[in-house]
Design a protein around this motif. Sequence first.
Motif, PDB file in Angstrom:
ATOM      1  N   HIS A   1     -28.214 -41.838  21.284  1.00  0.00           N
ATOM      2  CA  HIS A   1     -26.841 -42.230  21.618  1.00  0.00           C
ATOM      3  C   HIS A   1     -26.820 -42.985  22.948  1.00  0.00           C
ATOM      4  O   HIS A   1     -26.143 -44.019  23.085  1.00  0.00           O
ATOM      5  N   GLU A   2     -27.553 -42.464  23.924  1.00  0.00           N
ATOM      6  CA  GLU A   2     -27.588 -43.102  25.241  1.00  0.00           C
ATOM      7  C   GLU A   2     -28.208 -44.492  25.166  1.00  0.00           C
ATOM      8  O   GLU A   2     -27.740 -45.435  25.821  1.00  0.00           O
TER       9      GLU A   2
ATOM     10  N   GLY B   1     -22.270 -50.273  27.849  1.00  0.00           N
ATOM     11  CA  GLY B   1     -21.389 -49.183  28.249  1.00  0.00           C
ATOM     12  C   GLY B   1     -21.922 -48.285  29.337  1.00  0.00           C
ATOM     13  O   GLY B   1     -21.221 -47.360  29.775  1.00  0.00           O
TER      14      GLY B   1
ATOM     15  N   ARG C   1     -25.597 -46.790  23.671  1.00  0.00           N
ATOM     16  CA  ARG C   1     -24.502 -46.978  24.638  1.00  0.00           C
ATOM     17  C   ARG C   1     -24.906 -47.961  25.738  1.00  0.00           C
ATOM     18  O   ARG C   1     -24.164 -48.888  26.066  1.00  0.00           O
TER      19      ARG C   1
ATOM     20  N   MET D   1     -19.004 -51.678  21.491  1.00  0.00           N
ATOM     21  CA  MET D   1     -20.038 -51.001  20.690  1.00  0.00           C
ATOM     22  C   MET D   1     -20.454 -51.902  19.527  1.00  0.00           C
ATOM     23  O   MET D   1     -19.686 -52.742  19.078  1.00  0.00           O
TER      24      MET D   1
ATOM     25  N   SER E   1     -23.630 -42.134  29.845  1.00  0.00           N
ATOM     26  CA  SER E   1     -22.491 -41.218  29.717  1.00  0.00           C
ATOM     27  C   SER E   1     -22.540 -40.101  30.748  1.00  0.00           C
ATOM     28  O   SER E   1     -21.587 -39.334  30.871  1.00  0.00           O
TER      29      SER E   1
END
Length: 447
Positions: free
Chosen positions: A309-310, A318, A313, A1, A321
């Motif tokens: 947030h996505e 990452g 990420r 992150m 989610s």
Amino acid sequence: MFQKILIANRGEIALRVLRACKELGIQTVVVHSTADADAMHVRLADESVCIGPPPSRDSYLNIHQIVAACEITGADAVHPGYGFLSENAKFADILAAHNITFIGPSGDHIRIMGDKIEAKRTAKRLGIPVVPGSDGAVTEEKEARRIAAEIGYPVIIKASAGGGGRGMKVAHTEADLEIALQTARSEAGAAFGDDAVYIEKYLEKPRHIEVQVFGDGFGGGVHFGERDCSLQRRHQKVWEEANSPALNAEERSRIGGICAKAIADLGYSGAGTIEFLYENGEFYFIEMNTRLQVEHPVTEAITGIDLVHEQIRVASGGGLSVKQEDIKFNGHAIECRINAEDPRTFTPSPGTITHFHTPGGLGIRVDSGVYSGYKIPPYYDSLIGKLIVHGRNRVECMMRLRRALDEFVVDGIKTTLPLFRDLVGNADIANGDYDIHWLEKYLARGE
């Protein structure tokens, strides 16, 4: 992150991204012009850097200054928000060259979808339904007449590098075509430095439907449903809702699946929106926006998923989610864009906000970076806030919206709040019976 994200934007979207970063435990840096020194996001950020005077070209569009701010503060990523540099492929490339992550797609994907002719070719190759029209730029009137005759009048001529309704003209007959072609090319050249235009079939009463997509950066893709953005003025969205009152579950699943597969096949990374005109049960691709949209909160409301947030990420490597089967749609949401404008003439109304009170209660969200005593500068977009309302169904959502609009107070300047108070009581809006031309006709009648 990421350790530290620089937010290369202003206003409510800068504050929106800042909040997401804080929730993820990421340090924030904001850049700002001298006109925005007292802005809310500047006050709340961990660090701030002034990058120039008020004009956007000297501040928010100044790539050199933004990269320098990253290097000075040690930011390892940049979130561009929307507008400004959010769809600037050169900016994405320059950041990559400096080992700074651009929170968005690759420069190549921005370039492909930023050229509307190439975007249409790509969409067709990926299996996305497109509007009948020319395969590329049209330069000769003879060629334009041939294409228009093949697809049938009326036709619309659009700037290849266009946006915001500029370089866009409709020809209802062959007699209209010559002047429409010349005018569109002239406007396109003046506005975008590129006079390339193309021709499409003009749909008489379409709706504007867009699908929120995400690529995971590893060859996978999902969709987060659609939004209906048909209430527009001069091709600018005013009111957005999710899900669309015009679609049924089968249509929603079909177009969402097509878009998710296309994003996966493209190898896309991050947030994107595939936009369509929808008429008589058919979808016709018009463009793809390779960024977060102004209206993303209505999607968040019905899915419960934070799209910023996505973005962060995915950009950090990452992946997403959620999988497609994890994404559920609950209830109905509507967003009203509150602008500092006269509600009838739409003349900008900068000035000092003397009193600012936002509505509250279950299902109410207000995204805004202004406050009582804040002075709205005259240099930027007039959007001062977004009212987002969520209900278990569209009827409840509309009733809650009516109540929220009654509670919303902005004194000291003119805003578009009175327009929304009128719209929420209109029978066509209540019934979901409108298209992309409805609002301009309504305003022309002076209702």
